[in-house]
Design a protein around this motif. Structure first.
Motif, short mmCIF file in Angstrom:
data_model
loop_
_atom_site.label_atom_id
_atom_site.label_comp_id
_atom_site.label_asym_id
_atom_site.label_seq_id
_atom_site.Cartn_x
_atom_site.Cartn_y
_atom_site.Cartn_z
N ARG A 96 40.16 48.41 35.28
CA ARG A 96 39.68 49.75 35.64
C ARG A 96 39.86 50.73 34.48
O ARG A 96 38.97 51.49 34.13
CB ARG A 96 40.44 50.24 36.87
N TYR A 101 34.47 48.29 35.38
CA TYR A 101 34.57 48.53 36.81
C TYR A 101 34.10 47.36 37.65
O TYR A 101 34.58 47.15 38.77
CB TYR A 101 33.76 49.79 37.17
N LEU A 105 36.41 45.87 40.53
CA LEU A 105 35.97 45.82 41.92
C LEU A 105 36.14 44.43 42.53
O LEU A 105 36.51 44.29 43.70
CB LEU A 105 34.50 46.25 42.02
N ILE A 134 35.92 53.80 42.81
CA ILE A 134 35.10 53.18 41.76
C ILE A 134 33.63 53.17 42.18
O ILE A 134 32.73 53.43 41.36
CB ILE A 134 35.59 51.75 41.46
N SER A 280 38.82 53.51 28.27
CA SER A 280 37.84 53.72 29.34
C SER A 280 36.47 54.09 28.78
O SER A 280 36.27 55.18 28.25
CB SER A 280 38.32 54.83 30.28
N TYR A 282 33.92 54.51 30.70
CA TYR A 282 33.34 55.46 31.65
C TYR A 282 33.59 56.89 31.19
O TYR A 282 32.69 57.73 31.12
CB TYR A 282 33.93 55.25 33.04
N HIS A 317 30.66 49.23 32.99
CA HIS A 317 30.73 49.87 34.30
C HIS A 317 29.37 50.13 34.94
O HIS A 317 29.25 50.17 36.14
CB HIS A 317 31.50 51.20 34.21
N SER A 319 27.24 52.75 35.43
CA SER A 319 27.27 53.82 36.43
C SER A 319 25.86 54.38 36.64
O SER A 319 25.24 54.91 35.72
CB SER A 319 28.21 54.93 35.97
#
Length: 642
Positions: A96, A101, A105, A134, A280, A282, A317, A319
């Motif tokens: 994470r 992610y 998950l 998440i 990270s 993200y 990730h 997103s």
């Protein structure tokens, strides 16, 4: 707590008493490492590795993952589910904080499914909390809401004060993510009070940063500045580069809203420099999005485009929310640069991404789940109140016997009467609360239909705009037909949000709006074509009206296109009629045109997409269709009510 754990914590407390606060972080890690390196028992080493891995997941995710691998290979008994889950939490958290992610998950879902099997409520809530958070980052709003509300329901019953504060903080973020700004603010303020009672500096830093963002969006800049400076102060207590990255990034957004663009750029640049050296991806993408935004405002379009395009290069990730925002900002940058072709292309990508996140179905599900969660809380409060009421009634019945004997009974009866009055006020207050909740839900459903109508209207406008660049008549006709079908659904949602009933549709009003839209799309007037609607006092549920509207759209469109050649002497007329009996709805569409070819009636031949669509929709409705030629064509469709 097991003996080995107690020994380790005691050793750490003993070591830390002699160091200052700035050295405590390193002393804690060094102390654990010292215990691991010494010739201690296997149990003590194992517990030390767990504590060190859990401590390092934010600070050094790579090292934390290596510790989890070591635990799994050398210390973990695979039959001990608690140890397996504890190791999986370290794996999940390390991925994470790396920004991976998808892998995180997978671990959290594995923990969640196992906890469900074992009926471990706290672990269900804990893993659901992570999955919901998440999923919110990734743009999976329905899964996010389901998990966060499940965790909140468990924590409401058996959670600690810290768990309740943190779930409220996460729920606030979810409400902001689905544009419920005021509700998100109230949830953050609730979490702030809880963290203040707990004196939790990490939680206070987080919630103050989030409140800074909320007040920035609300235009209350003094409050936003106050909370961001409070966050900076708490970061001194809990000093991490990650938290300072948030501080500079959020302060940059505030400066943008204050039109202090040069200061905003400097703050965003500080955040970007910090995040380029953290794990990270993200958070790094967040900085790149905000850099793209400020660079566009400063007229540095090429630099902005470069930063925004970088967002799509990180696959850890993926997103949807970040990609949606990046497409939107790219379209703006290209447009201001004068590259209108690229601007149109990226705007289409933005619309596609938006539709994948905020479908009408997902908006309705989110509204219903939220209303259900609030209603369950109200029901629990009412159940408790009813229990109190039952107890009060029992006491009252006993008091009646005493009243008949002495004056004391009279006094007790008076007291009981006062208690009942207070209870009645409480019940009235609870009923008012429920009534308000139902009104809020109705308002939310009105807003949902309004947004769906607006989105469908935008799609219709895009199709209309696209058609102006098409020279091929067949392609133009396809676009026109598609636009009419979308428009038929938009009219339905308009009727819903302006009406009083959110579940039933007035067919007369709906068909009148539909035929006017079709006439406008073909540039026809009432002087050229006579179109009548007879469906007075006929109402249908929303689920059935959508296919019925599409069928009516296709039949009227077919009549306008094929039934009236230029040599027809009579004035073109189309009649739409909807009746009902005890068991069925009957839809009739009749024109006075040249009639349909017999081969299509006798053999059921479908020569177009529209005819195939009618056949498919009637099958879905379990309806029967009858086509006849007289003085024109009459199509009669019988739909069963149940």
């Amino acid at each position: 707590m097991r003996i080995s754990t107690f020994c380790i914590v005691f050793l750490l407390l003993f070591v830390n008493t002699s160091v200052g606060q700035d050295a405590e972080v390193d002393a804690y890690q060094d102390s654990l490492q010292n215990i691991i390196d010494k010739n201690n028992s296997k149990e003590i080493k194992k517990e030390s590795l767990f504590l060190l891995g859990e401590y390092l997941v934010q600070r050094d995710p790579d090292y934390a993952e290596k510790i989890a691998d070591q635990l799994k290979a050398e210390y973990i008994n695979t039959s001990d589910s608690s140890e397996v889950r504890r190791t999986d939490y370290i794996f999940a958290a390390s991925h994470r904080w790396h920004g991976d992610y998808k892998t995180a998950l997978d671990f959290y879902r594995s923990i969640y499914n196992y906890s469900k099997h074992k009926r471990d409520s706290i672990d269900i809530a804990k893993s659901a909390h992570f999955i919901g958070t998440i999923s919110m980052f990734l743009g999976n709003n329905i899964e996010s809401q389901n998990m966060l509300l499940e965790a909140a329901a468990i924590y409401d019953k058996i959670g600690s004060a810290s768990q309740k504060a943190r779930i409220n903080n996460s729920l606030a973020g979810f409400y902001l993510n689905v544009d419920q700004l005021e509700k998100g603010k109230q949830q953050y303020l609730k979490a702030l009070k809880q963290f203040e009672v707990l004196k939790d500096s990490s939680g206070l830093a987080s919630v103050n940063a989030n409140l800074g963002m909320v007040y920035t969006d609300l235009g209350e800049y003094e409050k936003a500045e106050y909370h961001l400076m409070k966050q900076k102060g708490y970061n001194v207590v809990f000093p991490t580069l990650r938290e300072m990255g948030f501080h500079h990034d959020f302060l940059g957004l505030l400066r943008q809203e204050q039109n202090r663009l040069d200061e905003a750029y400097e703050e965003h640049l500080k955040a970007l420099k910090i995040r380029e050296n953290l794990s990270s991806t993200y958070n790094l993408c967040e900085s790149k999005i905000h850099m793209g935004e400020i660079l566009t405002k400063l007229g540095r379009y090429d630099e902005a485009i470069e930063q925004l395009n970088d967002v799509f290069s990180f696959e850890e990730h993926q997103s949807l929310n970040q990609e949606q925002r990046a497409y939107n900002l790219l379209a703006d940058a290209y447009e201001k640069k004068g590259d209108f072709k690229s601007a149109l292309a990226t705007f289409k990508d933005f619309k596609t991404m938006t539709d994948s996140i905020y479908t009408s179905e997902s908006i309705e599900i989110i509204a219903e789940k939220d209303a259900l969660y609030n209603q369950q809380k109200k029901d629990a409060e009412i159940a408790l109140l009813n229990k109190e009421n039952e107890i009060s009634e029992t006491k009252l019945s006993r008091s009646n016997a005493i009243i008949a004997i002495s004056l004391i009974g009279l006094v007790l009866l008076t007291i009981a009467a006062i208690a009942l009055l207070r209870l009645n006020k409480k019940i009235k207050s609870k009923n008012d609360t429920i009534t308000k909740a139902l009104k809020d839900r109705e308002l939310l459903l009105h807003e949902t239909h309004h947004r769906v109508k607006n989105n469908l209207q935008m799609i219709s406008s895009l199709l209309n705009l696209q058609s102006k660049y098409v020279d091929d008549d067949k392609v133009l006709e396809v676009l026109q037909n598609g636009r009419n079908r979308v428009q038929s659904m938009a009219i339905l949602h308009k009727n819903l949000y302006v009406g009083n009933d959110l579940n039933m549709v007035n067919i007369q009003d709906y068909f009148e709006g539909l035929v006017n839209s079709i006439l406008n799309s073909y540039n026809k007037t009432e002087n050229e074509v006579e179109l009548s609607v007879k469906a007075k006092d006929v109402f249908m549920d929303v689920e059935s009206v959508i296919p019925v509207g599409l069928i009516a759209n296709e039949l009227v469109t077919n009549s306008l296109k094929h039934a009236f050649p230029n040599e027809l002497k009579e004035k073109p007329t189309i009649n739409i009629e909807m009746n009902e009996d005890d068991n069925n709805f009957i839809l009739k569409v009749k024109d006075n045109g040249i009639g349909i070819k017999d081969e299509f009636i006798n053999k059921g031949k479908a020569e177009s997409f529209g005819q195939r669509l009618i056949a498919s929709l009637t099958k879905k409705l379990k309806a029967t269709i009858n086509v006849s030629n007289g003085s024109g064509t009459e199509v009669s469709i019988t739909l069963p009510k149940s």
